[in-house]
Design an enzyme around this catalytic site. Structure first.
Site, short mmCIF file in Angstrom:
data_model
loop_
_atom_site.label_atom_id
_atom_site.label_comp_id
_atom_site.label_asym_id
_atom_site.label_seq_id
_atom_site.Cartn_x
_atom_site.Cartn_y
_atom_site.Cartn_z
N TRP A 120 2.63 8.04 -2.68
CA TRP A 120 4.01 8.22 -3.15
C TRP A 120 4.02 9.14 -4.37
CZ3 TRP A 120 6.75 7.48 -7.61
CH2 TRP A 120 8.15 7.46 -7.52
N ASP A 146 0.83 -1.22 0.00
CA ASP A 146 0.00 0.00 0.00
C ASP A 146 0.86 1.26 0.00
OD1 ASP A 146 -2.42 1.35 -0.04
OD2 ASP A 146 -2.64 1.34 2.15
N LEU A 171 10.99 -20.27 -4.88
CA LEU A 171 9.97 -19.42 -4.25
C LEU A 171 8.62 -19.60 -4.94
CD1 LEU A 171 9.39 -16.97 -2.28
CD2 LEU A 171 9.76 -15.51 -4.28
N HIS A 227 2.13 3.37 -9.17
CA HIS A 227 1.99 1.91 -9.38
C HIS A 227 3.20 1.38 -10.16
CE1 HIS A 227 -1.85 2.16 -7.57
NE2 HIS A 227 -2.46 2.77 -8.58
N ARG A 237 -1.17 8.85 -10.19
CA ARG A 237 -1.20 7.62 -9.38
C ARG A 237 -0.58 6.44 -10.13
NH1 ARG A 237 -4.39 7.46 -4.92
NH2 ARG A 237 -4.59 5.22 -5.21
N THR A 293 -10.79 -7.02 -4.51
CA THR A 293 -12.15 -6.96 -5.05
C THR A 293 -12.66 -5.52 -4.96
OG1 THR A 293 -12.51 -9.22 -4.27
CG2 THR A 293 -14.48 -7.93 -4.77
N ARG A 325 -4.70 -1.85 9.03
CA ARG A 325 -5.90 -2.64 8.80
C ARG A 325 -5.58 -3.76 7.82
NH1 ARG A 325 -7.99 2.74 6.62
NH2 ARG A 325 -7.36 2.79 4.43
N TRP A 348 -11.88 -2.69 -7.59
CA TRP A 348 -12.65 -2.53 -8.83
C TRP A 348 -13.49 -1.24 -8.78
CZ3 TRP A 348 -11.34 -5.01 -13.01
CH2 TRP A 348 -10.86 -6.31 -12.96
N GLU A 407 2.17 -13.17 12.47
CA GLU A 407 2.72 -11.97 13.10
C GLU A 407 2.47 -10.80 12.15
OE1 GLU A 407 3.85 -11.86 16.16
OE2 GLU A 407 3.57 -14.03 16.36
#
Ligand code: IPE
Ligand code: IPE
Ligand code: MG
Length: 252
Positions: free
Chosen positions: A30, A25, A136, A42, A38, A71, A199, A74, A212
């Site tokens: 930024w 986030d 990975l 990204h 924006r 979700t 959150r 969108w 954690e």
């Protein structure tokens, strides 16, 4: 302040979290701070994805789960949604040779049917061409929300029960876990959220029951390997008790 090498030396390589989940986030803020669009945030965020993937792979994390698009995302303005969908397909195509070279396997978690076809094809190609990779395991949560995932799992279990293939009384926590998008994968040991919000935003609600949590104000494009190392060091300083007492844990 310690250098990256010094920080890495402070990480106990025998206790690296097996599964790290991240809420990426802060791209928008930024960009705003710099007077950029924006979408530029990204774009910059993709560099961080590249960095954390390589770092995770090198340090010995087995599963890295990234929240790329929820979700709820969108509901953002159409042009931002289009930019994000385009960038995700573009980035995966660009990164594919290096992912393959590093033995990284891509998994997509989410309602991928909603993703525009052009991006979906690139993503599907990345999934199938890395299917043999054993290093990975990189989970990309796209058009994902935990409530969507749990609802889907409930629907599938109900269908199996109606078809006589699943006995309702035999449903265990393992049955439920086995119907989630993360079936067969261990739960995250560590969840990192950048961008300052504390959150969960509908992410991995079932899977993070005992993870954690690590929150940092650093915006996703600014999240360096030093910050990542800090999170791992912080994680290693915690005692995971799973409901037991500290004395019990020490005796184990
Ligand atoms: C995270 O950055 C990326 C996505 C949600 C796709 P944001 O776009 O949410 O950035 P902020 O929170 O507005 O700064
Ligand atoms: C969470 O970020 C989703 C992703 C990182 C993809 P958001 O920026 O959408 O979260 P909220 O809505 O502010 O909680
Ligand atoms: Mg945000």
């Amino acid at each position: 302040m310690e250098s990256l090498e010094e920080k890495i030396s402070l990480i106990d390589k025998t206790r690296v979290p097996c599964h790290v989940a991240m809420i990426m986030d802060g791209n928008g803020r930024w960009a705003k701070k710099r007077g950029l669009a924006r979408g530029d945030g990204h774009m910059e965020g993709i560099s961080t994805v590249h960095r954390v993937t390589k770092f995770s792979s090198d340090i010995g994390v087995k599963y890295l789960t990234l929240y790329a698009f929820s979700t709820e995302n969108w509901n953002r303005p159409d042009d931002e949604v289009a930019t994000l969908m385009y960038l995700i397909g573009w980035a995966i195509e660009r990164e594919l040779p290096e992912l393959l070279a590093n033995n990284v396997r891509i998994h997509l978690l989410g309602d991928i049917g909603r993703v525009p076809a052009a991006s979906r094809e690139r993503l599907d190609y990345a999934v199938s061409s890395t299917a043999h990779c054993t290093g990975l395991q990189l989970n990309i949560c796209l058009s994902y929300s935990s409530r969507w995932e749990i609802t889907e799992a409930a629907r599938r279990m109900a269908r199996e029960a109606a078809a006589g293939k699943l006995d309702p009384d035999a449903i265990t926590e393992q049955t439920v876990a086995g119907h989630l998008a993360t079936a067969g994968m261990p739960d995250p040991d560590l969840l990192i959220r950048t961008g300052g919000e504390e959150r969960i935003s509908n992410y991995l609600l079932w899977q993070i029951a005992y993870s954690e949590l690590y929150f940092t104000d650093v915006l996703w494009p600014d999240f360096t390997n030093e910050e990542y190392a800090d999170a791992l060091i912080d994680y290693q300083g915690r005692e995971r008790r799973y409901g037991k007492t500290s004395e019990q844990v020490a005796a184990e």
